[in-house]
Design a protein around this motif. Structure first.
Motif, PDB file in Angstrom:
ATOM      1  N   TYR A  59       0.825  -1.204   0.000  1.00  0.00           N
ATOM      2  CA  TYR A  59       0.000   0.000   0.000  1.00  0.00           C
ATOM      3  C   TYR A  59       0.863   1.259   0.000  1.00  0.00           C
ATOM      4  N   ASP A 118      -4.461  13.849  -0.434  1.00  0.00           N
ATOM      5  CA  ASP A 118      -5.824  13.527  -0.874  1.00  0.00           C
ATOM      6  C   ASP A 118      -6.322  12.297  -0.115  1.00  0.00           C
ATOM      7  N   GLU A 158      -9.396  11.211   0.457  1.00  0.00           N
ATOM      8  CA  GLU A 158     -10.435  10.452  -0.240  1.00  0.00           C
ATOM      9  C   GLU A 158      -9.835   9.559  -1.312  1.00  0.00           C
ATOM     10  N   LYS A 159      -8.824  10.074  -2.023  1.00  0.00           N
ATOM     11  CA  LYS A 159      -8.177   9.284  -3.064  1.00  0.00           C
ATOM     12  C   LYS A 159      -7.444   8.090  -2.446  1.00  0.00           C
ATOM     13  N   GLU A 189      -8.256   6.470   0.273  1.00  0.00           N
ATOM     14  CA  GLU A 189      -9.272   5.478   0.651  1.00  0.00           C
ATOM     15  C   GLU A 189      -9.828   4.766  -0.579  1.00  0.00           C
ATOM     16  N   GLU A 190     -10.006   5.509  -1.680  1.00  0.00           N
ATOM     17  CA  GLU A 190     -10.520   4.919  -2.918  1.00  0.00           C
ATOM     18  C   GLU A 190      -9.536   3.886  -3.480  1.00  0.00           C
ATOM     19  N   ILE A 191      -8.240   4.222  -3.468  1.00  0.00           N
ATOM     20  CA  ILE A 191      -7.227   3.298  -3.985  1.00  0.00           C
ATOM     21  C   ILE A 191      -7.173   2.035  -3.134  1.00  0.00           C
ATOM     22  N   ARG A 227      -9.598   0.697  -1.470  1.00  0.00           N
ATOM     23  CA  ARG A 227     -10.781  -0.113  -1.799  1.00  0.00           C
ATOM     24  C   ARG A 227     -10.562  -0.870  -3.100  1.00  0.00           C
ATOM     25  N   LYS A 228     -10.027  -0.179  -4.108  1.00  0.00           N
ATOM     26  CA  LYS A 228      -9.799  -0.814  -5.410  1.00  0.00           C
ATOM     27  C   LYS A 228      -8.801  -1.963  -5.297  1.00  0.00           C
ATOM     28  N   GLU A 288      -3.942   9.441 -11.860  1.00  0.00           N
ATOM     29  CA  GLU A 288      -5.014   8.504 -11.511  1.00  0.00           C
ATOM     30  C   GLU A 288      -4.506   7.075 -11.676  1.00  0.00           C
TER      31      GLU A 288
END
Length: 249
Positions: free
Chosen positions: A9, A21, A23-24, A26-28, A30-31, A62
């Protein structure tokens, strides 16, 4: 060559964390959990064709899920695995990128970066192979210069993203470790990433500064004695008969 990696990670989240970032990040996470049930990869083999996050020239900020083992867009195989049975595209020789059919289109217009913690290379001694892990002395993430491609799966209509790691001649340290092939992946400084993605590749395809790297032997990565994808796999494993590990220390 470069067929084995450590990727966690920490490295996958490098860019998002640098930008603060949350939110980014946390999004990564999750993915990654959805894509890779076995993540983080303390050791992963390219021959397992894992999915990793790359940063492409089309979306440099991204992270894009992509499978290790480039499948050129023109391949007529029914599946990526059918293609991989005939071709090993885990690595691409940097000196011939613009000559080889599998890589030249991507070298022109589809470049990407893979951030990793470390990579593994084999050392040959007395007809035996000894695995080393190679990482930065300051243990910061390593940017690897890579190429990517998109292949249309005609059976589903979906685009399959894949990538390959570009290699170059080994530096002094890697020449000692990877003494059979004497190759290493192309490593890039943060300041060189934009050039790799959008500029001239040729002057970036060169050995990384050896004084910036260090290495040590690890337990077998393959066979019945392999530890598998566990944190302990990166730890120093002593082979009494091998003098090179002591020399590097």
């Amino acid at each position: 060559m470069c067929y084995d990696l450590e990727s966690t990670y920490r490295t996958h989240l490098k860019k998002a964390r640098l930008k603060g970032d949350v939110e980014k990040v946390e999004e990564i996470i999750r993915k990654l959990r959805i894509l890779n049930p076995d993540f983080p990869y303390h050791h992963v083999s390219g021959f397992a064709h894992p999915k990793l996050m790359i940063y492409t020239n089309h979306a440099p900020d991204e992270p894009t899920p992509s499978t290790w083992g480039l499948v050129p867009h023109w391949v007529k195989a029914e599946s990526p695995r059918e293609f991989w049975k005939k071709a090993n595209t885990l690595n691409a020789v940097g000196e011939t990128l613009f000559e080889k059919a599998s890589y030249r289109d991507s070298a022109k217009s589809k470049r990407c970066i893979l951030c990793i913690d470390a990579f593994y290379e084999p050392h040959q001694y007395n007809n035996k192979s000894y695995p080393f892990i190679i990482y930065k002395k300051d243990q910061t993430p390593i940017n690897l210069g890579c190429l990517w491609s998109e292949w249309l799966d005609k059976s589903t209509g979906e685009l399959f993203s894949s990538f390959t790691i570009v290699t170059t001649q080994a530096n002094g340290l890697l020449s000692k470790i990877h003494n059979d092939k004497k190759r290493m992946p192309v490593i890039l400084d943060d300041s060189q990433v934009d050039q790799w993605l959008h500029g001239d590749l040729k002057d970036l395809i060169k050995p990384w500064e050896e004084n910036d790297l260090t290495a040590h032997t690890v337990a077998p990565l393959r066979g019945k004695n392999a530890l598998g994808n566990v944190p302990e796999v990166v730890e120093h494993f002593h082979y009494p008969e091998l003098a090179l590990d002591k020399e590097i220390d």
